[in-house]
Design an enzyme around this catalytic site. Sequence first.
Site, short mmCIF file in Angstrom:
data_model
loop_
_atom_site.label_atom_id
_atom_site.label_comp_id
_atom_site.label_asym_id
_atom_site.label_seq_id
_atom_site.Cartn_x
_atom_site.Cartn_y
_atom_site.Cartn_z
CG ASP A 50 -2.14 -0.90 0.98
OD1 ASP A 50 -2.30 -1.39 -0.15
OD2 ASP A 50 -2.89 -1.14 1.96
CG HIS A 52 5.53 0.18 -3.49
ND1 HIS A 52 5.59 -1.03 -2.84
CD2 HIS A 52 6.80 0.63 -3.59
CE1 HIS A 52 6.85 -1.31 -2.56
NE2 HIS A 52 7.61 -0.34 -3.00
CE LYS A 165 10.42 1.48 5.23
NZ LYS A 165 11.39 1.08 4.25
NE ARG A 203 15.87 -4.99 2.35
CZ ARG A 203 16.01 -3.91 1.58
NH1 ARG A 203 15.20 -2.89 1.73
NH2 ARG A 203 16.96 -3.86 0.67
#
Length: 295
Positions: A50, A52, A165, A203
């Site tokens: 979400d 991206h 981020k 990740r």
Amino acid sequence: MGSRTGSGMRKTLKMILFKNSADLRNFLEKNRKIKELKTGFVPTMGALHDGHISLIRASQAEAGLTICSIFVNPYQFDDRKDFEKYPVNTESDILLLEKAGADLLFLPSVDEIFPPGKSLEKYEIGYLETILEGRYRPGHYQGVCQVMSRLLTLINPDHLFMGQKDFQQCLVVKQLISLLKLPVQFHTVPTSRAPDGLALSSRNSRLDPGQRKQAAAIASTLAYIKSTFHGGDPAPVLRIAHQKLEVSGYKTDYIAIARAQDLRPLVSWDGKEKAVALVAAFLGEVRLIDNMLLN
Ligand code: AMP
């Protein structure tokens, strides 16, 4: 392709997928001549979530044509194991992007972006390459610049969307844009988080269920810093923050407070200058990063 109809409504056609740079360039050039659509670009390494999709949404709000790329760039991985274990979900990524209404997807091979035999450029990133991610991941930002310079030159977008981020990456790419004098407007999109606060990341899928429960400590530690540190010497609060992470099972690479503008250290904070807390830490073999603006 998403295009504006006479009534101003958005008409959605199927997403077009390109694997070849020349085809994408031709398409964009023709499109630019026919329509005056502004283009928005969202570069990714795939395994989409979400976070991206929030970049896709930000692009759609600004531009008439949204281009996404998926390319796992081998040159930005300083750790071979991390590269080999990087999640790849191309089919579900394509479906997600289509559902989100992305217009074009660029899905090149490594040779398409880095033709064999062609040497790699070195970019002058200066201080940003020597600290935090730059220090712990030598060569990482050169790899980021090498792929971003190729993608930006090829696509030549009006707008570029990247996530907060990766705070330091945003500063590096802004510096690259000014080095190359590219006519693109940079947008930093806020971090999307899971309900427990963990920043969404490709990740995260490598965490086992136990680690996933512990993982939110990285965000709660940043929130602790934000709620308790209001000025002065950051060292004492950083010591406690470090302990909090280690007690939760993290092995910390760094936890730092810096000037948001350029990541220079804040030895004594006046509480007014824009500041950010940044962290990188391992849970088992998985290295996570996060950050939080303090004001
Ligand atoms: P990546 O696929 O990890 O290289 O990320 C592609 C883009 O998505 C980068 O600009 C990231 O900063 C951004 N991104 C990754 N995770 C998030 C998130 N949780 N929220 C917002 N943007 C993100």
